[in-house]
Design a protein around this motif. Structure first.
Motif, PDB file in Angstrom:
ATOM      1  N   GLY A   1       0.820  -1.208   0.000  1.00 29.62           N
ATOM      2  CA  GLY A   1       0.000   0.000   0.000  1.00 29.62           C
ATOM      3  C   GLY A   1       0.851   1.253   0.000  1.00 29.62           C
ATOM      4  O   GLY A   1       0.594   2.190  -0.758  1.00 29.62           O
ATOM      5  N   GLU A   2       1.899   1.276   0.830  1.00 30.40           N
ATOM      6  CA  GLU A   2       2.731   2.471   0.902  1.00 30.40           C
ATOM      7  C   GLU A   2       3.509   2.670  -0.399  1.00 30.40           C
ATOM      8  O   GLU A   2       3.658   3.788  -0.874  1.00 30.40           O
ATOM      9  N   HIS A   3       3.982   1.560  -0.957  1.00 31.30           N
ATOM     10  CA  HIS A   3       4.712   1.650  -2.228  1.00 31.30           C
ATOM     11  C   HIS A   3       3.820   2.255  -3.320  1.00 31.30           C
ATOM     12  O   HIS A   3       4.214   3.181  -4.024  1.00 31.30           O
ATOM     13  N   VAL A   4       2.608   1.711  -3.443  1.00 32.15           N
ATOM     14  CA  VAL A   4       1.695   2.211  -4.478  1.00 32.15           C
ATOM     15  C   VAL A   4       1.368   3.687  -4.222  1.00 32.15           C
ATOM     16  O   VAL A   4       1.324   4.503  -5.142  1.00 32.15           O
ATOM     17  N   THR A   5       1.150   4.021  -2.946  1.00 31.80           N
ATOM     18  CA  THR A   5       0.825   5.413  -2.600  1.00 31.80           C
ATOM     19  C   THR A   5       1.923   6.360  -3.061  1.00 31.80           C
ATOM     20  O   THR A   5       1.651   7.423  -3.636  1.00 31.80           O
ATOM     21  N   ILE A   6       3.166   5.970  -2.805  1.00 33.60           N
ATOM     22  CA  ILE A   6       4.288   6.835  -3.159  1.00 33.60           C
ATOM     23  C   ILE A   6       4.343   7.019  -4.678  1.00 33.60           C
ATOM     24  O   ILE A   6       4.513   8.129  -5.183  1.00 33.60           O
ATOM     25  N   GLU A   7       4.160   5.920  -5.410  1.00 34.41           N
ATOM     26  CA  GLU A   7       4.179   6.013  -6.870  1.00 34.41           C
ATOM     27  C   GLU A   7       3.060   6.935  -7.366  1.00 34.41           C
ATOM     28  O   GLU A   7       3.279   7.799  -8.214  1.00 34.41           O
ATOM     29  N   LEU A   8       1.868   6.731  -6.828  1.00 33.42           N
ATOM     30  CA  LEU A   8       0.717   7.514  -7.288  1.00 33.42           C
ATOM     31  C   LEU A   8       0.880   8.988  -6.932  1.00 33.42           C
ATOM     32  O   LEU A   8       0.698   9.872  -7.771  1.00 33.42           O
ATOM     33  N   ALA A   9       1.241   9.244  -5.674  1.00 33.68           N
ATOM     34  CA  ALA A   9       1.311  10.636  -5.221  1.00 33.68           C
ATOM     35  C   ALA A   9       2.409  11.386  -5.960  1.00 33.68           C
ATOM     36  O   ALA A   9       2.219  12.534  -6.371  1.00 33.68           O
ATOM     37  N   SER A  10       3.564  10.740  -6.161  1.00 31.60           N
ATOM     38  CA  SER A  10       4.616  11.499  -6.849  1.00 31.60           C
ATOM     39  C   SER A  10       4.264  11.669  -8.319  1.00 31.60           C
ATOM     40  O   SER A  10       4.553  12.707  -8.904  1.00 31.60           O
ATOM     41  N   GLY A  11       3.624  10.665  -8.914  1.00 33.99           N
ATOM     42  CA  GLY A  11       3.204  10.806 -10.307  1.00 33.99           C
ATOM     43  C   GLY A  11       2.206  11.955 -10.476  1.00 33.99           C
ATOM     44  O   GLY A  11       2.283  12.724 -11.439  1.00 33.99           O
ATOM     45  N   LEU A  12       1.302  12.081  -9.530  1.00 29.56           N
ATOM     46  CA  LEU A  12       0.302  13.153  -9.606  1.00 29.56           C
ATOM     47  C   LEU A  12       0.948  14.504  -9.307  1.00 29.56           C
ATOM     48  O   LEU A  12       0.632  15.512  -9.958  1.00 29.56           O
ATOM     49  N   ALA A  13       1.857  14.531  -8.344  1.00 25.44           N
ATOM     50  CA  ALA A  13       2.534  15.789  -8.024  1.00 25.44           C
ATOM     51  C   ALA A  13       3.329  16.264  -9.237  1.00 25.44           C
ATOM     52  O   ALA A  13       3.332  17.457  -9.558  1.00 25.44           O
TER      53      ALA A  13
END
Lengths: 209, 421
Positions: free
Chosen positions: B170-182
Motif C-alpha cells: 500500500g505504501e509503495h503504491v501510494t508513493i508512486e501515485l502521489a509522486s506521479g500526480l505531483a
C-alpha cells in the motif's frame, strides 16, 4: 582523467566490454582474490567507435552494404543495453563526401583551439559553482544531488519523469541526462539547466534508443 | 459595541493578525464571530450552518449570547423565514450555550496568532470552492497553518487516503501515485495519519509538489504526534487545515467530519488501502455522495488491508486505478489553472515547459513547426529541419531530444523522421 578509446568496439568480446560497466559507474576497479582485495582508481572517459555493420557500408549513399539484416543487428547488438545505458553521447559520423569537402572549405570551422577555450570556460564555471562540493566535474555529481539541490529549473523535468515512469528511461539514464544537461548549462553560461539543456542532453544521448 | 463582552478594539487586535489587515470593522467582526462559532458548534453541525447562513455569523452569535434560552434566536429565525423545526432549534441551543466561553474564544485566537494560524471564511478569495457543495454542513470557517495562498490549489487537488495499518504494498503504491500526480501538477490532499496518508504527503513533498493536510484537531498541536516532523514540513511547504480552533481535541466524531472536508475540497478521491471498517471508506462515501470521482486501488483478494477497496469497487462504483495516469483521467487538469508549485515559488518558468510539469504545451509553437518540418518517410538532417522550420539548430536538437523521448520522432540512418502515430 584518462581517456580510453575502443575502435571497432563490437569486435571486442561482449563480456570484456561489459566488465567496463562497474568502473564506469564507480570510477574504481575492484579485484578480489583469495588473499586480498585490491582497488585501483579507474576514472576514465570511454570512447567507443563502431561501424554501422561489419562491412561498414550500411546507410552510406552510393555504397552497397553486403551484410544481411541479421548480421547488422547482431553486430551492434554486441554492445549490450546496460553498457549503452552508460554512454552519455552517441554521435552518427556520416562518411564524408567530395561535395561536403568542397562546401566545408567555405563554412566557418570550429578550431580545436576555440573548442578548448569553450571547454576551459565551462570547466572553470563548473569548478566555481561546485567549490563547496567534494566533486569538481559534472560527471562525478552524485544522483541524489542531481535530483535535489542540483535539480534543473522547476517544471523542466516533466518529460524525463514521464519517461522514467513509462520505463523508457532507466534511473541511471535519468541521472546521466541531468549530468549532461549541467555540462550544457556550463557551456551555455546559464545558472541551472532548463528544458532546453535537457532536450539537447536527450538528443545527444539518443534517448529513446 | 462589543462581541462576547470583548471590546471592538480588542477583537480587531486579536483577529487582524490572523487575516487580511485591510479588513474593515464588519469583516473583522464576521471573522471573529465565525471563529467563535467553530468552538461552539461541532464540525458538520447542519443547524449551525443554516443559522449562520441565514442570520450572519455575528447576528446569530449575538442572539445566542443575549438570550441563552434561545427565544431571541428563534424569533430572528422566524423573521428570516428559516424553515427549522422548533425542536431542532431547542436542541441546538441546548448543545451550543454550554460552550459559549469568552476565555475559550480568546485562547483560540491567541494560540492561533502564536502558531501563525490564519482564518479563512466563505467568500474569501482563497476559500476552497468545493466545500460549498456541502451546503449547510460546510464549515463555518477554516483555520489554516502554513502557506495560505496554496488554498487556491484545491482546484487541482486529488485526495489520496487509506488505512493507517497499511502494508508495504500500500505504501509503495501510494508513493508512486502521489509522486506521479505531483509531477503532473496536482495538489495532494490527505489527512496526515500514519500509513497511506503519511506516505502520500511524503511523496508529494519529495516530488516538490504541493500538499495539504486536513487535521481533526486544533492546529496548535499536531496529531498524530509521531507525525510532528512530517506536519512541520507540510506546514513549511504546504498547508494544514482544520475547522476546529486551536486547543480543540481530535475526537472520533471530528475525524469523521474531517473526512468530508477532504472529499469535498478535492476534485477526486482515491483510496489506496482500506480494511473492511477503515475510516477512509467514510471519506470515499462522502466523495461518492458529493458526486466526486472516486478511485480505488485493488490489492490481493486475500489481503484484509484491501478488503475495503474491493468493496468500493463492487458497491460504490469506484473506478479501478493502478497508476497516476489513470487517476489523472478521473480529474483532468485540462483548462484548469495549472501552475506548478515549484515554478510559482521560484517565480520562474522554463520557456517551452508547461508550468506544472505537464508535457510541454508549446506556447511558441516550436513543436508544431518542428513536426511540420519532418516527414514520416524521408529522413531529414537536423540542419535541414532547422532551415525548414526556421528554428535555431540548438532549439531543434533540444526539441528532437524531448520528442524522441515521447516517441513522436525517430532517428533513422541519415536523419530524423516523424514516428507513425
Amino acid at each position: 582523467m584518462k581517456q580510453r578509446s575502443f575502435a571497432e568496439a563490437p569486435e571486442f568480446a561482449p563480456s570484456a566490454l561489459d566488465c567496463l560497466r562497474q568502473p564506469l559507474e564507480s570510477g574504481v576497479i575492484t579485484i578480489a582474490r583469495a588473499a586480498a582485495t585490491a582497488r585501483f582508481p579507474a576514472r576514465f572517459q570511454l570512447v567507443l567507435a563502431a561501424n554501422p555493420c561489419p562491412c561498414g557500408n550500411a546507410g552510406v549513399r552510393d555504397a552497397e552494404c553486403t551484410c544481411t539484416p541479421f548480421a547488422r543487428r547482431r553486430y551492434l547488438g554486441r554492445l549490450s543495453g546496460p553498457l549503452l545505458d552508460r554512454v552519455d553521447i552517441q554521435l552518427d559520423v556520416p562518411r564524408v563526401t567530395a561535395a561536403q569537402l568542397r562546401v566545408a572549405a567555405d563554412a566557418p570551422v570550429t578550431t580545436t583551439a576555440a573548442a578548448r577555450e569553450r571547454v576551459m570556460a565551462a570547466r572553470a564555471r563548473a569548478a566555481h559553482r561546485l567549490a563547496d562540493h567534494p566533486w569538481r566535474l559534472n560527471a562525478h555529481a552524485p544522483g541524489a544531488w542531481l535530483r535535489r539541490e542540483g535539480a534543473p529549473a522547476p517544471g523542466s523535468t516533466a518529460a524525463l519523469d514521464r519517461a522514467l515512469e513509462r520505463g523508457a528511461l532507466t534511473m541511471r539514464g535519468y541521472d546521466r541526462v541531468l549530468r549532461i544537461a549541467w555540462t550544457l548549462a556550463d557551456l551555455d553560461g546559464v545558472d541551472r539547466p532548463g528544458l532546453d539543456q535537457i532536450g539537447r542532453a536527450l538528443y545527444l544521448r539518443k534517448a529513446a534508443a | 459595541m462589543t462581541i462576547l463582552g470583548i471590546a471592538d478594539a480588542t477583537v480587531a487586535s486579536l483577529v487582524r493578525p490572523l487575516t487580511d489587515p485591510a479588513h474593515d470593522r464588519d469583516a473583522v467582526a464576521d471573522r471573529f464571530a465565525r471563529a467563535t462559532w467553530t468552538s461552539i458548534a461541532e464540525p458538520g453541525d447542519g443547524v449551525a450552518g443554516r443559522v449562520v447562513g441565514a442570520l450572519g455569523a455575528e447576528a446569530a452569535l449575538a442572539a445566542l449570547i443575549d438570550d441563552r434560552e434561545g427565544a431571541l434566536l428563534r424569533h430572528a429565525l422566524e423573521q428570516h423565514e428559516v424553515d427549522l423545526e422548533a425542536r431542532e432549534i431547542d436542541d441546538a441551543v441546548a448543545r451550543w450555550t454550554p460552550r459559549i466561553s469568552k476565555a475559550d474564544a480568546l485562547l483560540a485566537l491567541r494560540q492561533a496568532a502564536r502558531f501563525a494560524v490564519s482564518i479563512v471564511v466563505p467568500g474569501d478569495p482563497d476559500w476552497p470552492a468545493g466545500l460549498d457543495d456541502l451546503g449547510d454542513h460546510a464549515p463555518i470557517a477554516l483555520w489554516v497553518r502554513g502557506r495560505r495562498q496554496l488554498l487556491s490549489r484545491f482546484e487541482t487537488s486529488i485526495a489520496i487516503v487509506g488505512a493507517r495499518a497499511a502494508t508495504g504494498y500500500g505504501e509503495h503504491v501510494t508513493i508512486e501515485l502521489a509522486s506521479g500526480l505531483a509531477d503532473r501538477g496536482y495538489t495532494i490532499v490527505s489527512g496526515a495519519a500514519y500509513g497511506i496518508d503519511g506516505a502520500a504527503h511524503r511523496a508529494a513533498l519529495a516530488s516538490r509538489g504541493t500538499t495539504i493536510a486536513f487535521l481533526a484537531g486544533g492546529l496548535d498541536r499536531f496529531y498524530p504526534s509521531g507525525h510532528d516532523a512530517l506536519l512541520a514540513r507540510i506546514v513549511e511547504h504546504g498547508a494544514a487545515i482544520s475547522e476546529v480552533p486551536c486547543g480543540g481535541a481530535p475526537t472520533k466524531w471530528r475525524f469523521l467530519q474531517r473526512n468530508r472536508l477532504i472529499a469535498a475540497a478535492s476534485l477526486a478521491t482515491v483510496v489506496v488501502e482500506a480494511g473492511a471498517r477503515s475510516g477512509s471508506l467514510n471519506t470515499a462515501g462522502h466523495a461518492a455522495a458529493l458526486g466526486r470521482p472516486l478511485g480505488a486501488v485493488p490489492g490481493p483478494v486475500t489481503s484484509s488491508a484491501s478488503a475495503g477497496c474491493h468493496r468500493l469497487l463492487r458497491e460504490y462504483d469506484a473506478v479501478c486505478v493502478t497508476r497516476a495516469e489513470e487517476i489523472a483521467e478521473l480529474a483532468p487538469l485540462a483548462g484548469r489553472e495549472r501552475e506548478s508549485p515549484a515554478a510559482a515559488a521560484s517565480g520562474s518558468t522554463v520557456e517551452g515547459a508547461e508550468p506544472g510539469g505537464r508535457p510541454a504545451a508549446d506556447p511558441a509553437g516550436t513543436r508544431i513547426r518542428l513536426l511540420d518540418a519532418l516527414s514520416p518517410r524521408s529522413a531529414r538532417t537536423v540542419e535541414k529541419v532547422a532551415a525548414m522550420s526556421g528554428l535555431a539548430i540548438d532549439r531543434v536538437r533540444a526539441e528532437l531530444g524531448l520528442l524522441a523521448l515521447e516517441g513522436l520522432v525517430k532517428e533513422r540512418a541519415g536523419g530524423w523522421v516523424r514516428a507513425a502515430p
